[in-house]
Design an enzyme around this catalytic site. Sequence first.
Site, PDB file in Angstrom:
ATOM      1  N   ARG A   1       0.841  -1.189   0.000  1.00  0.00           N
ATOM      2  CA  ARG A   1       0.000   0.000   0.000  1.00  0.00           C
ATOM      3  C   ARG A   1       0.882   1.246   0.000  1.00  0.00           C
ATOM      4  O   ARG A   1       2.093   1.158   0.141  1.00  0.00           O
ATOM      5  CB  ARG A   1      -0.920  -0.014   1.228  1.00  0.00           C
ATOM      6  CG  ARG A   1      -1.944  -1.141   1.195  1.00  0.00           C
ATOM      7  CD  ARG A   1      -2.677  -1.287   2.503  1.00  0.00           C
ATOM      8  NE  ARG A   1      -3.606  -2.418   2.473  1.00  0.00           N
ATOM      9  CZ  ARG A   1      -4.098  -3.015   3.547  1.00  0.00           C
ATOM     10  NH1 ARG A   1      -3.734  -2.582   4.754  1.00  0.00           N
ATOM     11  NH2 ARG A   1      -4.936  -4.030   3.440  1.00  0.00           N
TER      12      ARG A   1
ATOM     13  N   ARG B   1     -13.204   4.622  20.054  1.00  0.00           N
ATOM     14  CA  ARG B   1     -12.293   4.882  18.931  1.00  0.00           C
ATOM     15  C   ARG B   1     -12.934   5.809  17.906  1.00  0.00           C
ATOM     16  O   ARG B   1     -12.270   6.660  17.307  1.00  0.00           O
ATOM     17  CB  ARG B   1     -11.926   3.567  18.237  1.00  0.00           C
ATOM     18  CG  ARG B   1     -10.989   2.662  19.005  1.00  0.00           C
ATOM     19  CD  ARG B   1     -10.773   1.388  18.205  1.00  0.00           C
ATOM     20  NE  ARG B   1      -9.770   0.518  18.773  1.00  0.00           N
ATOM     21  CZ  ARG B   1      -9.411  -0.644  18.252  1.00  0.00           C
ATOM     22  NH1 ARG B   1      -9.991  -1.063  17.130  1.00  0.00           N
ATOM     23  NH2 ARG B   1      -8.490  -1.388  18.826  1.00  0.00           N
TER      24      ARG B   1
ATOM     25  N   ARG C   1     -16.639  -7.170  15.290  1.00  0.00           N
ATOM     26  CA  ARG C   1     -15.461  -7.268  16.158  1.00  0.00           C
ATOM     27  C   ARG C   1     -15.827  -7.877  17.514  1.00  0.00           C
ATOM     28  O   ARG C   1     -15.057  -8.663  18.081  1.00  0.00           O
ATOM     29  CB  ARG C   1     -14.823  -5.893  16.349  1.00  0.00           C
ATOM     30  CG  ARG C   1     -14.048  -5.392  15.135  1.00  0.00           C
ATOM     31  CD  ARG C   1     -13.164  -4.227  15.497  1.00  0.00           C
ATOM     32  NE  ARG C   1     -12.415  -3.727  14.361  1.00  0.00           N
ATOM     33  CZ  ARG C   1     -11.264  -4.242  13.931  1.00  0.00           C
ATOM     34  NH1 ARG C   1     -10.746  -5.305  14.559  1.00  0.00           N
ATOM     35  NH2 ARG C   1     -10.638  -3.722  12.897  1.00  0.00           N
TER      36      ARG C   1
END
EC number: 2.7.4.8
Length: 389
Positions: free
Chosen positions: A177, A270, A281
Site C-alpha cells: 500500500r 475509537r 469485532r
Amino acid sequence: MGEAPAFFVDHLENGYTNGFGVKSEPKNRDTSVLIGDRSFVIGGNHEGNPLFLGVQIHDKVTNKWSSPSVLGTGPKPCKGYSAIVLPKGRILVIKKGSASDDSIWFLEVDTPFIREQKKLLGREVVAWSKGVRGNAEKPIVISGPSGVGKGTLISMLMKEFPSMFGFSVSHTTRAPRCMEKNGVHYHFTDKTVMEKEIKDGKFLEFASVHGNLYGTSIESVEVVTDSGKRCILDIDVQGARSVKASSLDAIFIFVCPPSMKELEDRLRARGTETEEQIQKRLRNADAEIKAGKSSGIFEHKLYNDNLEECYKTLKNLLGINDLAPVNGVEVEGINLPKEHTVTKMDDKILIQETGEGTKNKMIVLDLSSINGGAPGRTRGIVLDTVKSS
C-alpha cells in the site's frame, strides 16, 4: 568417556560409482561422512547455484546417488570443510578459515523435523541449521481481541526497553500500500514462493485473508534474536496455536478485557468503525476470548482493567520489572584456522590448528547444551580458545 576421531578426513579422492558404471568425481574440497549405509557428500553448490553449498547422498547398498531436497539457508561454499557425525541424526559442519559467526553449521539428516518433512514431501530431505553461540531469551507471543490494549502494552515495552525487544516482520502476498516499504512493514512476496516456503516448513504460522497469505517466518524471528533482542509476536489465537505446535520455544500471553461491556465501550470510543463493524469485532472477540481461555495454549493471562497495573504485571512475567534498559552485548568472534584437525570427545569438539607457523591454538566447542535446530538456528554452543601443549 574417551576420544573418538572425527569423520571428516575422507575427501573422496577415488570417487564413487554413480550406478551407471561411471565414476562420479567430487571436487577435492568435497567432504563426506558415513552414516549407516549412506554417505553424505558436502561440497560444490546446490542445484547449480554457486551461492549455496550442495549436498548429495550415496547409497552403498544400491550404489546410487541422489540429490535430496535441501531445506533452510545453508552455508556459502568456501575453501574447505570439516564434518563430524553427531547423535540424533545431525552432522556438524565447520567451515575452514571462517569467523565463528559463520563457521559452525548443522546438517540435519534424521531428526524429527526431517522425518516429518520426508512424509510431507515423499522424498529424501536434509536441512541446514546455523550454529549460534550462547542462548537467547524466549520469544514472546501476545494475543488478545481487537481493542483489548495489547498493541499499547507492546508499544510501552518497546519504548522503555528499545534495545531489549524487537518485532518480527511478517510476510504477505498482497500488494504494498501507499508508503509501505518492503522489509519494514512487511516482506512482500509472490504467492507461489510463499506457498512453497510454507510447504518447506519455513513458517511458524500463516493464514489466508481475503485471498492473500499472511504469515510469520522462522527466519524473521531468528533475525531479531540474532540482533540480541527478544522477539515479540503480536498474533491471533489461530496463529498462536500454530506457533505452539512448532519447534519454537516461546512464552504465550493472552490479554483479556475486564468484561465484554468494557471492550465494547473501548471500541466505540475509537470512533473509527460503523455499528456493523463493531458488532462483528465483538463477535470475533467473544470467540477469541473463549478460545484463548480454554485452548491450553497460553501459560499466562492478563486482565487489562488498568493499563499501568497490567503493564507492571507484564514486566513481572518477563522478569524485567526492576531492570534498567541495557544495550545488547556482542560476542567476540574467533577465527577458525584454515588448516586444522578435528576430534570428538563426548559432547566436546576439539579443533587443533595445524600447518607451518602454528601457535598451538586449540578451539573447543561444547555442544552439551545445544537446543533448537532446523528450520531455525541451533543455539547454546559454547566456544573457547585454549593453548595446547
